[in-house]
Write a protein that holds these residues in place. Structure first.
Motif, PDB file in Angstrom:
ATOM      1  N   LEU A 134     103.647  17.436  11.234  1.00  0.00           N
ATOM      2  CA  LEU A 134     104.047  16.356  11.800  1.00  0.00           C
ATOM      3  C   LEU A 134     103.086  16.037  13.185  1.00  0.00           C
ATOM      4  CD1 LEU A 134     107.785  17.068  12.441  1.00  0.00           C
ATOM      5  CD2 LEU A 134     106.744  15.599  10.710  1.00  0.00           C
ATOM      6  N   LYS A 135     102.970  15.007  13.434  1.00  0.00           N
ATOM      7  CA  LYS A 135     102.472  14.353  14.751  1.00  0.00           C
ATOM      8  C   LYS A 135     103.335  14.319  15.812  1.00  0.00           C
ATOM      9  CE  LYS A 135      98.422  12.571  12.076  1.00  0.00           C
ATOM     10  NZ  LYS A 135      97.630  11.519  12.116  1.00  0.00           N
ATOM     11  N   VAL A 136     103.292  14.533  17.052  1.00  0.00           N
ATOM     12  CA  VAL A 136     104.170  14.269  18.194  1.00  0.00           C
ATOM     13  C   VAL A 136     103.437  14.103  19.503  1.00  0.00           C
ATOM     14  CG1 VAL A 136     105.532  16.405  17.065  1.00  0.00           C
ATOM     15  CG2 VAL A 136     104.218  16.854  19.126  1.00  0.00           C
ATOM     16  N   ILE A 137     104.196  13.364  20.273  1.00  0.00           N
ATOM     17  CA  ILE A 137     103.840  13.096  21.640  1.00  0.00           C
ATOM     18  C   ILE A 137     104.619  13.697  22.637  1.00  0.00           C
ATOM     19  CG2 ILE A 137     102.751  10.868  21.075  1.00  0.00           C
ATOM     20  CD1 ILE A 137     105.181   9.557  22.035  1.00  0.00           C
ATOM     21  N   THR A 138     104.400  13.897  23.899  1.00  0.00           N
ATOM     22  CA  THR A 138     105.201  14.382  25.066  1.00  0.00           C
ATOM     23  C   THR A 138     105.560  13.338  25.869  1.00  0.00           C
ATOM     24  OG1 THR A 138     103.183  14.788  26.406  1.00  0.00           O
ATOM     25  CG2 THR A 138     104.043  16.696  24.709  1.00  0.00           C
ATOM     26  N   LYS A 150     125.990  21.216  22.596  1.00  0.00           N
ATOM     27  CA  LYS A 150     125.579  20.280  21.680  1.00  0.00           C
ATOM     28  C   LYS A 150     126.465  19.096  21.514  1.00  0.00           C
ATOM     29  CE  LYS A 150     123.774  20.294  16.927  1.00  0.00           C
ATOM     30  NZ  LYS A 150     122.414  20.094  17.138  1.00  0.00           N
ATOM     31  N   THR A 151     126.398  18.128  22.614  1.00  0.00           N
ATOM     32  CA  THR A 151     127.279  17.082  22.666  1.00  0.00           C
ATOM     33  C   THR A 151     126.956  15.782  21.837  1.00  0.00           C
ATOM     34  OG1 THR A 151     126.159  16.110  24.631  1.00  0.00           O
ATOM     35  CG2 THR A 151     127.663  17.826  24.959  1.00  0.00           C
ATOM     36  N   VAL A 152     127.625  14.733  21.832  1.00  0.00           N
ATOM     37  CA  VAL A 152     127.142  13.716  20.882  1.00  0.00           C
ATOM     38  C   VAL A 152     126.437  12.624  21.706  1.00  0.00           C
ATOM     39  CG1 VAL A 152     129.061  14.055  19.352  1.00  0.00           C
ATOM     40  CG2 VAL A 152     129.370  12.565  21.448  1.00  0.00           C
ATOM     41  N   GLN A 153     126.222  13.199  23.002  1.00  0.00           N
ATOM     42  CA  GLN A 153     125.367  12.048  23.870  1.00  0.00           C
ATOM     43  C   GLN A 153     123.856  12.103  23.601  1.00  0.00           C
ATOM     44  OE1 GLN A 153     125.389  13.183  28.239  1.00  0.00           O
ATOM     45  NE2 GLN A 153     126.924  14.584  27.633  1.00  0.00           N
ATOM     46  N   LEU A 154     123.418  11.468  22.638  1.00  0.00           N
ATOM     47  CA  LEU A 154     122.160  11.438  21.949  1.00  0.00           C
ATOM     48  C   LEU A 154     121.336  10.211  22.385  1.00  0.00           C
ATOM     49  CD1 LEU A 154     122.980  13.061  18.752  1.00  0.00           C
ATOM     50  CD2 LEU A 154     122.136  14.409  20.697  1.00  0.00           C
ATOM     51  N   LEU A 155     121.547   9.631  23.513  1.00  0.00           N
ATOM     52  CA  LEU A 155     120.943   8.458  23.697  1.00  0.00           C
ATOM     53  C   LEU A 155     119.305   8.472  24.158  1.00  0.00           C
ATOM     54  CD1 LEU A 155     120.726   5.111  23.939  1.00  0.00           C
ATOM     55  CD2 LEU A 155     121.239   5.440  26.397  1.00  0.00           C
ATOM     56  N   TYR A 156     119.165   9.570  24.964  1.00  0.00           N
ATOM     57  CA  TYR A 156     117.777   9.895  25.357  1.00  0.00           C
ATOM     58  C   TYR A 156     116.975  10.457  24.192  1.00  0.00           C
ATOM     59  CZ  TYR A 156     113.590  10.840  28.051  1.00  0.00           C
ATOM     60  OH  TYR A 156     112.242  10.924  28.513  1.00  0.00           O
ATOM     61  N   PRO A 157     117.523  11.387  23.394  1.00  0.00           N
ATOM     62  CA  PRO A 157     116.827  11.720  22.030  1.00  0.00           C
ATOM     63  C   PRO A 157     116.320  10.719  21.341  1.00  0.00           C
ATOM     64  CG  PRO A 157     118.379  13.442  22.832  1.00  0.00           C
ATOM     65  CD  PRO A 157     118.510  12.342  23.732  1.00  0.00           C
ATOM     66  N   SER A 158     117.421   9.646  21.134  1.00  0.00           N
ATOM     67  CA  SER A 158     117.122   8.560  20.362  1.00  0.00           C
ATOM     68  C   SER A 158     115.897   7.670  20.863  1.00  0.00           C
ATOM     69  CB  SER A 158     118.177   7.705  20.180  1.00  0.00           C
ATOM     70  OG  SER A 158     119.510   8.303  19.417  1.00  0.00           O
ATOM     71  N   MET A 159     115.929   7.626  22.262  1.00  0.00           N
ATOM     72  CA  MET A 159     114.549   7.026  22.934  1.00  0.00           C
ATOM     73  C   MET A 159     113.543   7.679  22.745  1.00  0.00           C
ATOM     74  SD  MET A 159     116.645   6.001  26.388  1.00  0.00           S
ATOM     75  CE  MET A 159     115.167   4.855  27.145  1.00  0.00           C
ATOM     76  N   GLY A 160     113.481   8.869  22.623  1.00  0.00           N
ATOM     77  CA  GLY A 160     112.500   9.839  22.058  1.00  0.00           C
ATOM     78  C   GLY A 160     111.925   9.698  20.928  1.00  0.00           C
ATOM     79  N   LYS A 161     112.875   9.521  20.013  1.00  0.00           N
ATOM     80  CA  LYS A 161     112.347   9.300  18.566  1.00  0.00           C
ATOM     81  C   LYS A 161     111.782   7.721  18.318  1.00  0.00           C
ATOM     82  CE  LYS A 161     114.567  12.536  16.128  1.00  0.00           C
ATOM     83  NZ  LYS A 161     113.563  13.649  15.548  1.00  0.00           N
ATOM     84  N   MET A 162     112.119   6.927  19.128  1.00  0.00           N
ATOM     85  CA  MET A 162     111.759   5.398  19.211  1.00  0.00           C
ATOM     86  C   MET A 162     110.255   5.420  19.963  1.00  0.00           C
ATOM     87  SD  MET A 162     113.341   3.588  17.381  1.00  0.00           S
ATOM     88  CE  MET A 162     112.687   1.908  17.810  1.00  0.00           C
ATOM     89  N   ALA A 163     110.128   6.155  20.831  1.00  0.00           N
ATOM     90  CA  ALA A 163     108.825   6.223  21.513  1.00  0.00           C
ATOM     91  C   ALA A 163     107.979   6.805  20.822  1.00  0.00           C
ATOM     92  CB  ALA A 163     108.910   7.238  22.715  1.00  0.00           C
ATOM     93  N   ALA A 164     108.308   7.687  19.785  1.00  0.00           N
ATOM     94  CA  ALA A 164     107.465   8.415  18.810  1.00  0.00           C
ATOM     95  C   ALA A 164     106.891   7.503  17.604  1.00  0.00           C
ATOM     96  CB  ALA A 164     107.961   9.437  18.229  1.00  0.00           C
ATOM     97  N   VAL A 169     103.711   7.928  15.777  1.00  0.00           N
ATOM     98  CA  VAL A 169     103.652   9.461  15.370  1.00  0.00           C
ATOM     99  C   VAL A 169     105.209   9.741  14.843  1.00  0.00           C
ATOM    100  CG1 VAL A 169     101.668  10.044  16.916  1.00  0.00           C
ATOM    101  CG2 VAL A 169     104.246  10.199  17.867  1.00  0.00           C
ATOM    102  N   ASP A 170     105.487  11.125  14.643  1.00  0.00           N
ATOM    103  CA  ASP A 170     106.569  11.494  14.035  1.00  0.00           C
ATOM    104  C   ASP A 170     107.817  11.835  14.969  1.00  0.00           C
ATOM    105  OD1 ASP A 170     105.646  11.348  11.128  1.00  0.00           O
ATOM    106  OD2 ASP A 170     104.205  12.839  11.987  1.00  0.00           O
ATOM    107  N   ASP A 171     107.216  12.243  16.091  1.00  0.00           N
ATOM    108  CA  ASP A 171     108.631  12.839  16.967  1.00  0.00           C
ATOM    109  C   ASP A 171     107.799  13.161  18.437  1.00  0.00           C
ATOM    110  OD1 ASP A 171     111.190  13.809  17.683  1.00  0.00           O
ATOM    111  OD2 ASP A 171     110.696  15.719  16.931  1.00  0.00           O
ATOM    112  N   SER A 172     108.864  13.168  19.512  1.00  0.00           N
ATOM    113  CA  SER A 172     108.510  13.704  20.778  1.00  0.00           C
ATOM    114  C   SER A 172     108.910  14.956  21.073  1.00  0.00           C
ATOM    115  CB  SER A 172     109.176  12.439  21.614  1.00  0.00           C
ATOM    116  OG  SER A 172     108.562  11.073  21.464  1.00  0.00           O
ATOM    117  N   TRP A 173     107.913  15.435  21.945  1.00  0.00           N
ATOM    118  CA  TRP A 173     108.642  16.873  22.428  1.00  0.00           C
ATOM    119  C   TRP A 173     108.597  16.514  24.038  1.00  0.00           C
ATOM    120  CZ3 TRP A 173     104.715  21.402  20.710  1.00  0.00           C
ATOM    121  CH2 TRP A 173     104.979  21.716  19.498  1.00  0.00           C
TER     122      TRP A 173
END
Length: 287
Positions: A134-138, A150-164, A169-173
């Motif tokens: 995988l290739k990632v950005i930070t 482990k809550t269902v509030q996943l908006l920012y991780p979704s934004m991180g996926k979209m930024a990637a 690339v494949d993902d964000s760290w």
């Protein structure tokens, strides 16, 4: 084939599944979830996922509408009804439907909502990405401070996926205020230097990954040195290898961080070997 899903004790065609618009999971993200992998039609590390579910619920002063034995039976029934050989089961528990919208928690005896569904992923164990990496950005970690729940509030991780995705690339760290990596959008982050494997220590700032715990155990058994501490993107650039772990990824090599190759820029022997060990051991222990 129409997928069969589980909603509050009933097995239904997915098109007939309904949850109230007043459910707090929908209105407040007031719920938790787990994702359990399926290999060869069996559940991977189910006990670990249930224990983490109980912990997440307790941290939010919630209870699960069903017990562990019923959860296991439900997972197995969904696997059977949907013919899943490789894939995942998504389980979500919310505080339920109080009948109207309010910021205050409803009465403790309000029945919670529990739903679950399968995702069929035929090539999950043999994912092509395991051979290419995988290739990632930070990006800055702007999530709330209780990521360990482990809550269902996943908006920012979704934004991180979209930024990637926008970066090709494949993902964000994520990185904290000090510039150190916390974790990936839906996975734990690791680097390898020589015989030493490094991943951030447990705390409120990362998810207590079930796959992470298993990989740490297998790494120690395989005589690797393990260091649980924060590391920076710059350390990743100078590392021999990097990888991510998650129920959906197992052990997945990371070959590039912020446009710079990690090691040779190809999956390395440590991540490759740990993936092999993980899949072998998890298959042996699957239920």
């Amino acid at each position: 084939m129409t997928r069969t899903v589980y909603v509050n004790g009933d097995y239904l065609p997915e098109g007939e599944a309904k949850v109230s618009i007043f459910d707090r999971g929908f209105l407040m993200a007031d719920g938790v979830y787990e994702v359990t992998s399926v290999l060869d039609g069996k559940l991977i590390d189910f006990d670990g996922h249930v224990k983490r579910l109980w912990r997440s619920l307790a941290e939010l002063e919630m209870t699960c509408p069903v017990g562990e034995a019923d959860l296991l039976a439900m997972h197995r029934e969904l696997v059977a009804r949907n013919g899943i050989e490789q894939g995942m089961i998504y389980l979500q528990v919310t505080r339920g439907n109080p009948g109207d919208r309010s910021f205050l928690f409803p009465a403790a005896d309000l029945p919670g909502t529990i739903v679950a569904f399968t995702q069929d992923i035929p090539n999950m164990a043999d994912a092509p990405a395991a051979k290419t990496g995988l290739k990632v950005i930070t990006i800055p970690d702007l999530r709330w401070s209780r990521v360990d729940i482990k809550t269902v509030q996943l908006l920012y991780p979704s934004m991180g996926k979209m930024a990637a995705k926008k970066a090709g690339v494949d993902d964000s760290w994520f990185t904290d205020e000090a510039g150190a990596v916390t974790e990936g959008t839906s996975n734990n982050a690791w680097i390898v230097k020589g015989n030493r494997i490094i991943t951030r220590a447990l705390g409120n700032d990362i998810l207590h990954g079930i796959t992470r715990a298993a990989v740490l155990r297998f790494a120690r058994e395989a005589q690797f040195e393990v260091e649980e501490r924060a590391f920076t993107p710059e350390e990743a650039h100078g590392a021999d290898e990097a990888f991510s772990t998650a129920a959906s990824l197992f052990v997945m090599p990371v070959v590039e961080v912020d446009g710079k190759p990690v090691g040779t820029g190809k999956p390395g022997p440590v991540a490759t070997r740990l993936r092999e060990i993980y899949l072998d051991e998890m298959r042996k222990a699957a239920i």
